[in-house]
Each structure stands twice: as structure tokens, then as C-alpha cells.
Write a protein that holds these residues in place. Structure first.
Motif, PDB file in Angstrom:
ATOM      1  N   UNK A  57     -20.211   9.542 -24.885  1.00  0.00           N
ATOM      2  CA  UNK A  57     -20.196  10.378 -23.676  1.00  0.00           C
ATOM      3  C   UNK A  57     -18.841  11.070 -23.489  1.00  0.00           C
ATOM      4  N   UNK A  58     -18.188  11.387 -24.590  1.00  0.00           N
ATOM      5  CA  UNK A  58     -16.852  11.982 -24.519  1.00  0.00           C
ATOM      6  C   UNK A  58     -16.843  13.316 -23.781  1.00  0.00           C
ATOM      7  N   UNK A  59     -17.981  14.008 -23.767  1.00  0.00           N
ATOM      8  CA  UNK A  59     -18.062  15.295 -23.076  1.00  0.00           C
ATOM      9  C   UNK A  59     -18.042  15.141 -21.555  1.00  0.00           C
ATOM     10  N   UNK A  60     -18.144  13.906 -21.063  1.00  0.00           N
ATOM     11  CA  UNK A  60     -18.112  13.645 -19.614  1.00  0.00           C
ATOM     12  C   UNK A  60     -16.772  13.050 -19.176  1.00  0.00           C
ATOM     13  N   UNK A  61     -15.935  12.648 -20.130  1.00  0.00           N
ATOM     14  CA  UNK A  61     -14.775  11.818 -19.824  1.00  0.00           C
ATOM     15  C   UNK A  61     -13.450  12.487 -20.163  1.00  0.00           C
ATOM     16  N   UNK A  62     -12.414  11.925 -19.557  1.00  0.00           N
ATOM     17  CA  UNK A  62     -11.029  12.226 -19.921  1.00  0.00           C
ATOM     18  C   UNK A  62     -10.404  10.884 -20.268  1.00  0.00           C
ATOM     19  N   UNK A  63      -9.794  10.761 -21.448  1.00  0.00           N
ATOM     20  CA  UNK A  63      -9.291   9.481 -21.934  1.00  0.00           C
ATOM     21  C   UNK A  63      -7.821   9.621 -22.276  1.00  0.00           C
ATOM     22  N   UNK A  64      -7.036   8.589 -21.899  1.00  0.00           N
ATOM     23  CA  UNK A  64      -5.634   8.548 -22.281  1.00  0.00           C
ATOM     24  C   UNK A  64      -5.237   7.100 -22.525  1.00  0.00           C
ATOM     25  N   UNK A  65      -4.268   6.892 -23.409  1.00  0.00           N
ATOM     26  CA  UNK A  65      -3.777   5.543 -23.675  1.00  0.00           C
ATOM     27  C   UNK A  65      -2.819   5.129 -22.571  1.00  0.00           C
ATOM     28  N   UNK A  66      -2.882   3.844 -22.240  1.00  0.00           N
ATOM     29  CA  UNK A  66      -2.005   3.317 -21.186  1.00  0.00           C
ATOM     30  C   UNK A  66      -0.827   2.635 -21.838  1.00  0.00           C
TER      31      UNK A  66
END
Length: 66
Positions: A57-66
Motif C-alpha cells: 500500500x505504498x501509494x497510500x503512505x509516507x514512510x521515513x526511518x526513525x
């Protein structure tokens, strides 16, 4: 019991698009990640299981490393 020190990396995942009108499996992935509504963000462990859901579902999300 799994040792969390083996994989301490974590990801911050934010839902930036609505799940309305999406297929049921994609909505299930979003809820499986713990996301409830638009602009809600959670921190999840960087595991292969979570990466799989994020990739689906990457087209719905924003992802970043913490």
C-alpha cells in the motif's frame, strides 16, 4: 521470545491518502500497520512482515526511518 536488539530499526508510517474505495486487502494492510485515519502516523518495527504491508500500500503512505 524474540530479542528486539537484533533489529532495532524502526519506521514512521503516515497515511496520506484515504482508504475509501480501495480493495479489502489493502484496507487490511493499512489497519494491520495500526493506521486509523488520514494523517495518522505510527512507528513500527522494520520487519519483513511490516515491509511487505508497506510495499503493498505504498501509494497510500509516507514512510521515513526513525
Amino acid at each position: 521470545m524474540a530479542d528486539n536488539t537484533a533489529n532495532p530499526r524502526q519506521l514512521r508510517v503516515k497515511l496520506v491518502k484515504s482508504t475509501a474505495g480501495r480493495i479489502a486487502r489493502h484496507r487490511a494492510c493499512v489497519s494491520g500497520l495500526g493506521l486509523r485515519r488520514m494523517n495518522h502516523s505510527v512507528v513500527v518495527a522494520d520487519t519483513p512482515e511490516n515491509r511487505g504491508m508497506i510495499n503493498k500500500v505504498s501509494y497510500l503512505l509516507q514512510v521515513e526511518e526513525v
